[in-house]
Design a protein around this motif. Structure first.
Motif, short mmCIF file in Angstrom:
data_model
loop_
_atom_site.label_atom_id
_atom_site.label_comp_id
_atom_site.label_asym_id
_atom_site.label_seq_id
_atom_site.Cartn_x
_atom_site.Cartn_y
_atom_site.Cartn_z
N GLU A 64 0.35 -1.46 -0.15
CA GLU A 64 -0.38 -0.12 -0.20
C GLU A 64 0.95 1.17 -0.01
O GLU A 64 2.34 1.32 0.41
N LEU A 65 0.35 2.13 -0.34
CA LEU A 65 1.06 3.70 -0.55
C LEU A 65 0.34 4.61 0.04
O LEU A 65 -1.03 4.86 0.07
N ALA A 66 1.18 5.61 0.58
CA ALA A 66 0.48 6.68 1.73
C ALA A 66 1.21 8.05 1.20
O ALA A 66 2.83 7.85 0.63
N HIS A 108 -0.54 8.06 -6.28
CA HIS A 108 -2.48 7.70 -6.14
C HIS A 108 -1.85 6.80 -7.51
O HIS A 108 -2.92 5.53 -7.73
N GLN A 109 -0.82 7.38 -8.82
CA GLN A 109 -0.65 6.43 -9.89
C GLN A 109 -0.19 5.52 -9.33
O GLN A 109 0.19 4.29 -10.46
N GLY A 110 0.75 5.27 -8.74
CA GLY A 110 1.62 4.23 -8.36
C GLY A 110 2.96 4.49 -8.40
O GLY A 110 3.41 3.65 -9.62
N ILE A 158 -7.09 9.48 -2.37
CA ILE A 158 -6.55 10.81 -2.83
C ILE A 158 -7.37 10.86 -4.04
O ILE A 158 -8.33 10.01 -5.58
N ASP A 159 -7.87 12.19 -4.17
CA ASP A 159 -8.77 12.46 -5.00
C ASP A 159 -7.75 13.16 -6.37
O ASP A 159 -7.55 14.07 -5.98
N ILE A 160 -7.73 12.66 -7.75
CA ILE A 160 -7.00 12.51 -7.82
C ILE A 160 -6.78 14.26 -9.16
O ILE A 160 -6.17 14.85 -9.54
N LYS A 209 5.56 20.19 -5.42
CA LYS A 209 6.31 18.99 -4.37
C LYS A 209 4.91 17.71 -4.18
O LYS A 209 5.29 16.91 -4.80
N ARG A 210 3.40 18.44 -3.35
CA ARG A 210 3.44 17.94 -2.53
C ARG A 210 2.18 17.27 -3.43
O ARG A 210 1.78 16.69 -3.39
N ALA A 211 2.02 18.11 -4.29
CA ALA A 211 0.77 17.90 -5.04
C ALA A 211 1.10 16.85 -6.32
O ALA A 211 1.28 15.64 -7.06
N LEU A 212 2.46 17.14 -7.29
CA LEU A 212 3.39 15.92 -7.60
C LEU A 212 3.34 14.77 -6.58
O LEU A 212 2.93 13.67 -7.67
#
Length: 136
Positions: free
Chosen positions: A60-62, A132-134, A89-91, A123-126
């Motif tokens: 899992e990723l966070a 979200h995309q892995g 995450i709301d992409i 940086k936070r947005a990226l």
């Protein structure tokens, strides 16, 4: 395989609480991998992804936006200003934040905008989009 309890907490409350076999996080001095029984450690986190490897082999990723990781032999706590598990995450919102941040970085060249603040937003947005995309 031994497991360790991991919880990720933000000022808004808990984000993640589960048993994992390994945690990989990006600290300000490099990446750290932690297994159950690790010696006690505290380290500042950079903006980045936290990989939570489960005993069944899944991961899992966070996305975290800094903070601290506190490691004890039986528990790992991540305290972050903001954090989101990839599945929550709301992409669309993350892409809007990326567009705003890119615009602020460009405006910084002509206006008197705080470049460091704009760069951190970028940086936070990226990071949120990549988690979200892995793509980490």
């Amino acid at each position: 395989m031994k497991t360790v309890t991991v919880n990720i907490v933000t000022p808004d409350g808990p984000v993640y609480d589960s048993e994992v076999s390994m945690v990989v996080a990006k600290t300000t001095s490099g990446e750290i991998g932690v297994l159950a029984g690790h010696i006690p450690t505290v380290a500042p986190l950079a903006i980045g992804a936290v990989k939570l490897k489960k005993a069944d082999g899944s991961t899992e990723l966070a996305a975290v936006s800094g903070g601290f990781i506190e490691v004890r032999p039986d528990k790992i706590s991540i305290l972050a200003p903001s954090a989101e598990v990839a599945s929550t995450i709301d992409i669309a919102r993350a892409k809007e934040a990326l567009a705003r941040a890119e615009e602020r970085v460009q405006k910084q060249k002509t206006d008197n905008i705080d470049f460091k603040r704009a760069d951190l937003s970028l940086k936070r947005a990226l990071n949120r989009i990549n988690v979200h995309q892995g793509n980490i």
